[in-house]
Design a protein around this motif. Sequence first.
Motif, PDB file in Angstrom:
ATOM      1  N   ILE A 199     -35.114  60.175   1.960  1.00 16.95           N
ATOM      2  CA  ILE A 199     -35.231  60.916   2.706  1.00 16.95           C
ATOM      3  C   ILE A 199     -35.023  62.500   2.360  1.00 16.95           C
ATOM      4  CG2 ILE A 199     -36.004  61.985   5.087  1.00 16.95           C
ATOM      5  CD1 ILE A 199     -34.969  58.788   5.723  1.00 16.95           C
ATOM      6  N   THR A 200     -36.490  63.382   1.612  1.00 12.64           N
ATOM      7  CA  THR A 200     -35.500  64.660   1.052  1.00 12.64           C
ATOM      8  C   THR A 200     -36.438  65.662   1.969  1.00 12.64           C
ATOM      9  OG1 THR A 200     -38.119  64.492   0.325  1.00 12.64           O
ATOM     10  CG2 THR A 200     -36.324  63.740  -1.353  1.00 12.64           C
ATOM     11  N   ARG A 201     -37.190  65.535   3.104  1.00 19.37           N
ATOM     12  CA  ARG A 201     -37.307  66.458   3.877  1.00 19.37           C
ATOM     13  C   ARG A 201     -37.961  65.648   5.479  1.00 19.37           C
ATOM     14  NH1 ARG A 201     -41.333  68.989   2.128  1.00 19.37           N
ATOM     15  NH2 ARG A 201     -42.846  68.309   3.403  1.00 19.37           N
ATOM     16  N   ILE A 202     -38.000  65.814   6.715  1.00 16.42           N
ATOM     17  CA  ILE A 202     -38.480  65.679   7.710  1.00 16.42           C
ATOM     18  C   ILE A 202     -39.044  67.540   8.502  1.00 16.42           C
ATOM     19  CG2 ILE A 202     -38.218  64.610   9.946  1.00 16.42           C
ATOM     20  CD1 ILE A 202     -35.885  62.944   9.036  1.00 16.42           C
ATOM     21  N   SER A 203     -40.400  67.558   8.371  1.00 18.24           N
ATOM     22  CA  SER A 203     -40.823  69.113   9.692  1.00 18.24           C
ATOM     23  C   SER A 203     -41.458  68.302  10.550  1.00 18.24           C
ATOM     24  CB  SER A 203     -41.429  69.020   8.863  1.00 18.24           C
ATOM     25  OG  SER A 203     -40.989  69.187   7.114  1.00 18.24           O
ATOM     26  N   PRO A 204     -40.553  69.201  11.760  1.00 22.88           N
ATOM     27  CA  PRO A 204     -41.243  68.234  12.846  1.00 22.88           C
ATOM     28  C   PRO A 204     -42.391  69.656  13.050  1.00 22.88           C
ATOM     29  CG  PRO A 204     -39.053  69.004  13.305  1.00 22.88           C
ATOM     30  CD  PRO A 204     -39.322  69.767  11.419  1.00 22.88           C
ATOM     31  N   ARG A 205     -44.170  68.625  13.679  1.00 25.56           N
ATOM     32  CA  ARG A 205     -44.739  69.449  14.498  1.00 25.56           C
ATOM     33  C   ARG A 205     -45.125  68.773  15.051  1.00 25.56           C
ATOM     34  NH1 ARG A 205     -43.572  70.905   9.941  1.00 25.56           N
ATOM     35  NH2 ARG A 205     -44.976  70.099   7.247  1.00 25.56           N
ATOM     36  N   GLY A 206     -44.666  69.005  16.129  1.00 21.97           N
ATOM     37  CA  GLY A 206     -45.033  68.985  18.060  1.00 21.97           C
ATOM     38  C   GLY A 206     -44.431  67.424  18.263  1.00 21.97           C
ATOM     39  N   LEU A 207     -44.978  66.757  18.892  1.00 25.13           N
ATOM     40  CA  LEU A 207     -45.783  65.803  19.147  1.00 25.13           C
ATOM     41  C   LEU A 207     -45.119  64.733  17.845  1.00 25.13           C
ATOM     42  CD1 LEU A 207     -46.747  65.376  22.795  1.00 25.13           C
ATOM     43  CD2 LEU A 207     -43.989  65.748  21.212  1.00 25.13           C
ATOM     44  N   THR A 208     -45.320  65.548  16.792  1.00 19.27           N
ATOM     45  CA  THR A 208     -45.400  64.430  15.185  1.00 19.27           C
ATOM     46  C   THR A 208     -44.564  64.841  14.468  1.00 19.27           C
ATOM     47  OG1 THR A 208     -47.128  65.634  14.476  1.00 19.27           O
ATOM     48  CG2 THR A 208     -47.757  63.813  15.683  1.00 19.27           C
ATOM     49  N   SER A 209     -44.733  64.275  13.538  1.00 20.29           N
ATOM     50  CA  SER A 209     -43.104  64.745  12.340  1.00 20.29           C
ATOM     51  C   SER A 209     -43.691  64.352  10.892  1.00 20.29           C
ATOM     52  CB  SER A 209     -42.020  63.792  12.462  1.00 20.29           C
ATOM     53  OG  SER A 209     -40.996  64.551  12.995  1.00 20.29           O
ATOM     54  N   GLU A 210     -43.722  65.542   9.632  1.00 24.78           N
ATOM     55  CA  GLU A 210     -43.689  65.258   8.164  1.00 24.78           C
ATOM     56  C   GLU A 210     -42.712  64.668   7.501  1.00 24.78           C
ATOM     57  OE1 GLU A 210     -47.046  67.245   6.225  1.00 24.78           O
ATOM     58  OE2 GLU A 210     -45.426  68.417   5.726  1.00 24.78           O
ATOM     59  N   VAL A 211     -42.639  63.583   7.122  1.00 29.48           N
ATOM     60  CA  VAL A 211     -41.620  62.724   5.736  1.00 29.48           C
ATOM     61  C   VAL A 211     -41.790  63.023   5.257  1.00 29.48           C
ATOM     62  CG1 VAL A 211     -40.455  61.193   6.364  1.00 29.48           C
ATOM     63  CG2 VAL A 211     -41.418  61.707   8.678  1.00 29.48           C
ATOM     64  N   THR A 212     -41.404  63.223   3.801  1.00 26.94           N
ATOM     65  CA  THR A 212     -41.421  62.901   2.399  1.00 26.94           C
ATOM     66  C   THR A 212     -40.276  62.151   1.966  1.00 26.94           C
ATOM     67  OG1 THR A 212     -42.088  65.440   2.316  1.00 26.94           O
ATOM     68  CG2 THR A 212     -41.231  64.891   0.407  1.00 26.94           C
ATOM     69  N   VAL A 213     -40.766  61.295   0.600  1.00 27.63           N
ATOM     70  CA  VAL A 213     -39.381  60.648   0.973  1.00 27.63           C
ATOM     71  C   VAL A 213     -39.773  60.146  -0.568  1.00 27.63           C
ATOM     72  CG1 VAL A 213     -39.272  58.613   2.809  1.00 27.63           C
ATOM     73  CG2 VAL A 213     -41.550  58.371   0.495  1.00 27.63           C
ATOM     74  N   VAL A 214     -38.610  59.639  -1.777  1.00 23.93           N
ATOM     75  CA  VAL A 214     -38.710  60.130  -3.248  1.00 23.93           C
ATOM     76  C   VAL A 214     -38.809  59.007  -3.183  1.00 23.93           C
ATOM     77  CG1 VAL A 214     -37.802  60.083  -5.369  1.00 23.93           C
ATOM     78  CG2 VAL A 214     -37.538  62.341  -3.618  1.00 23.93           C
ATOM     79  N   LEU A 215     -39.915  57.918  -4.137  1.00 19.64           N
ATOM     80  CA  LEU A 215     -39.952  56.153  -4.700  1.00 19.64           C
ATOM     81  C   LEU A 215     -40.508  55.926  -5.909  1.00 19.64           C
ATOM     82  CD1 LEU A 215     -40.046  53.472  -2.928  1.00 19.64           C
ATOM     83  CD2 LEU A 215     -42.600  54.002  -3.066  1.00 19.64           C
ATOM     84  N   ASP A 216     -39.154  55.140  -5.983  1.00 18.58           N
ATOM     85  CA  ASP A 216     -39.658  54.990  -8.045  1.00 18.58           C
ATOM     86  C   ASP A 216     -39.546  56.769  -9.124  1.00 18.58           C
ATOM     87  OD1 ASP A 216     -39.143  52.168  -7.667  1.00 18.58           O
ATOM     88  OD2 ASP A 216     -40.795  52.330  -6.734  1.00 18.58           O
ATOM     89  N   GLY A 217     -38.795  57.458  -8.322  1.00 22.30           N
ATOM     90  CA  GLY A 217     -38.234  59.144  -8.763  1.00 22.30           C
ATOM     91  C   GLY A 217     -40.184  59.869  -8.574  1.00 22.30           C
ATOM     92  N   ARG A 218     -40.896  59.729  -7.814  1.00 24.96           N
ATOM     93  CA  ARG A 218     -42.249  60.490  -7.273  1.00 24.96           C
ATOM     94  C   ARG A 218     -41.884  60.650  -5.743  1.00 24.96           C
ATOM     95  NH1 ARG A 218     -47.358  56.428  -9.604  1.00 24.96           N
ATOM     96  NH2 ARG A 218     -47.005  56.957 -11.419  1.00 24.96           N
ATOM     97  N   MET A 219     -42.375  61.814  -5.601  1.00 23.77           N
ATOM     98  CA  MET A 219     -42.399  62.094  -3.860  1.00 23.77           C
ATOM     99  C   MET A 219     -43.397  62.075  -3.587  1.00 23.77           C
ATOM    100  SD  MET A 219     -41.191  66.250  -2.910  1.00 23.77           S
ATOM    101  CE  MET A 219     -39.371  65.465  -4.073  1.00 23.77           C
TER     102      MET A 219
END
Length: 473
Positions: free
Chosen positions: A254-274
């Motif tokens: 997990i490279t980033r977790i961005s709160p968006r009110g009652l949701t979140s936006e999550v960025t992950v790196v899988l096999d070198g791809r974001m």
Amino acid sequence: MSPSVPPALERPHFIGIGGAGMSGVAKLLAQRGARVAGSDTKESETVEALRALGVTVHIGHDAANLAPDATAVVVSSAIRAENLELAAAGERGVPVVHRSEALAALMESGRPIAVAGTHGKTTTTSMLAVALTALGLEPSYVIGGDLDVPGSSARHGDGEIFVAEADESDRSFHAYAPEVAVILNVELDHHANYASLEEIYESFETFARGVRPGGTLVISADQHGAVELTSRLRGRSSLKIVTVGESEDADLRITRISPRGLTSEVTVVLDGRMMTFTVSVPGRHYAHNAVAALAAGIAVGAPARNLASALAQYTGVRRRLQFKGEAAGVQVIDSYAHHPTEMAADLEAIRGAVAGTPRPDGGGDPRVLVVFQPHLFSRTRELGAEMGAALAAADASVVLDIYPAREDPIPGVTSEIIIEAARAAGADVAAGHQRAAIPDVVAGMAKAGDLVLTMGAGDVTDLGPLILARLES
């Protein structure tokens, strides 16, 4: 009779059929064609949902409830030896099966995913069930809580995948042999059954070693207990270990977790791809649960990007930060959190979700008011001080008497342990010994823009509607 129902479970009788874990197995058996019966202490929405499936449910425990043609009696660890129906089974020679054994028998012919951990099991299992269903994979699943409506904790699907919540509290998860196991975290809990953290490690290690040859273990790369368990399991050649989390060395990072009110936006790196996707519930811990679900789904062959998109369709499970309603400008949310780690995580999630939202009176961020009910005397004895410290994150709290569940009282163990620790941590906390007075107390505390969190694993959830009604009046 459907071949997917083992002969011993063709006519089962469940003692305590309305419980979260028991009702799911009962529902699944009924959907597969078994003639299911059982008993519980009281009527409930779950009982009504089971009856709608053709399940016979008796209210009250009596030896006469056990049908003459019952093929097995299914019990959980909460059922005491003196139960009249359990005694009748012994007298008549009816086999007694633990809930975990019944569930293991139903999982055996498929591709099971078993989700374990001290916290987050229900949420992660639910996320997987919803996402795999959205992808058209038709999984079967049994969850320790309802997704949206009573009775939605289990479903028979025509696909190969079977998703199940694996309970460590009584070591019953040792019965499972999953293709994929998930371990979210490892902490000391369930003090009536475990004397030390070392015993917890040994129990989770036994569970992990039950993974089928060539199977996969998905485990946190961040949480201390999970990291320790991983080190103990390394070197088992037949077990593929996939670590997930924010640590640099995580396999699914997990490279980033961005709160968006009652949701979140999550960025992950899988096999070198974001890859970025949405989690439709707030809080860092729920984002971690979603990434664990993603890794487990990938392990059984689900396409990663499709699965990530499908995870956004999960919008919560009953009692896990569940919105109950709003009255007089006050929102009421229900939380199942009953361990200090869970309490702190849910309070952090709520704080993050409401931060920056102006109150109508211009008094800054909304206040978070907590009605907390401790669960179990043994847990309060061991973790009461930590529970009190966790409540310091609320603006004000009311602490109810301990919900005993399956336990007898322990001399000297009361909710005062938590109250004293909370006050020592600087919390504004009051005792709520008179349950009937709680709606009036909370209505007197809350102002427009505030948020009330009913918190605990007992019947504190029933107070939400009463608080809303009092606010309305």
